[in-house]
Design an enzyme around this catalytic site. Sequence first.
Site, PDB file in Angstrom:
ATOM      1  CB  SER A   1      -0.849   0.111   1.309  1.00  0.00           C
ATOM      2  OG  SER A   1      -1.632   1.301   1.354  1.00  0.00           O
TER       3      SER A   1
ATOM      4  CE  LYS B   1      -1.795  -4.707   2.759  1.00  0.00           C
ATOM      5  NZ  LYS B   1      -2.147  -5.956   2.156  1.00  0.00           N
TER       6      LYS B   1
END
Length: 284
Positions: free
Chosen positions: A155, A172
């Site tokens: 992300s 992430k």
Amino acid sequence: MSPPRVFDGKLAIITGASRSFGAVLAEHFASRGANVVINYATEASDERAQKLAKSFEAKYNVKAVAVRADLSNPAAPQQLVDAAKGHFADSKGRFQIDIIVNNAATVNAQPIDALDVDAWDATFNLNCKAPVLLIKAAFPYLPYDRSGRIVNISSATTTWGLIYQTSYAGTKGAMEAITRVWARELAERCTVNAVAPGPMDTGLYAGLPDEPKEALKPLNNLTPLAKARENVDSKETMQLAKEIGGRPGYLEEVAGIVGVCCLPESGWMTGNLVGASGGGAFVR
């Protein structure tokens, strides 16, 4: 014109694939000739996932199977691989997994002073632990000629530093680090890359309250490709762009970037973080 069948005969496992971005990812690979495993988590998605698999088989002349396995359960990644093997192994028991896209994830937006530990654990278990256990389960079935492809969906939040993203951006970011580890550890088997989307057209942004919409504007205003286009983007997208400072990425656009990472011609790329944010976050 149909897209070229660049993944013809390969097997792709896509997690979180019964709807939204995951379903678009699954169709991207199916439309290009890959047999696909559509993973999803809940009984409520049974009918949708089954219909998706049947539609891929009819439209693209591939094999597709929907496998319910809640990857937040540590036993589920092995169950997913076993189900794929049971469906796709040949008459001699030979089985190979060519492509894995670790897409399934949950978003947990909480300020650090109000962070819920159980919610943190749930976010970590699905976003980070599950991909690790899936690759562990798939390890015996990865190719031995470097032709395999693993893509971890990260992300842009890992570089933007958005508030309330301790859990989501943290997990992430961990997957980006793991991507580099796997790129070395699995080098003789497959390439391993991460793709970092920015805002995507999942429908989420249209329902946001005014405050977060305003918070998105500075980021989207600086995104080179986010300017909405008359006679190209829909009226709904044009209106949303006014509200949040720019249009989100279309799911097909981001899926295409994931697909590029999996092409046979991408065999000289591994350990990379590939931006998919319209230039909203420049990564290297």
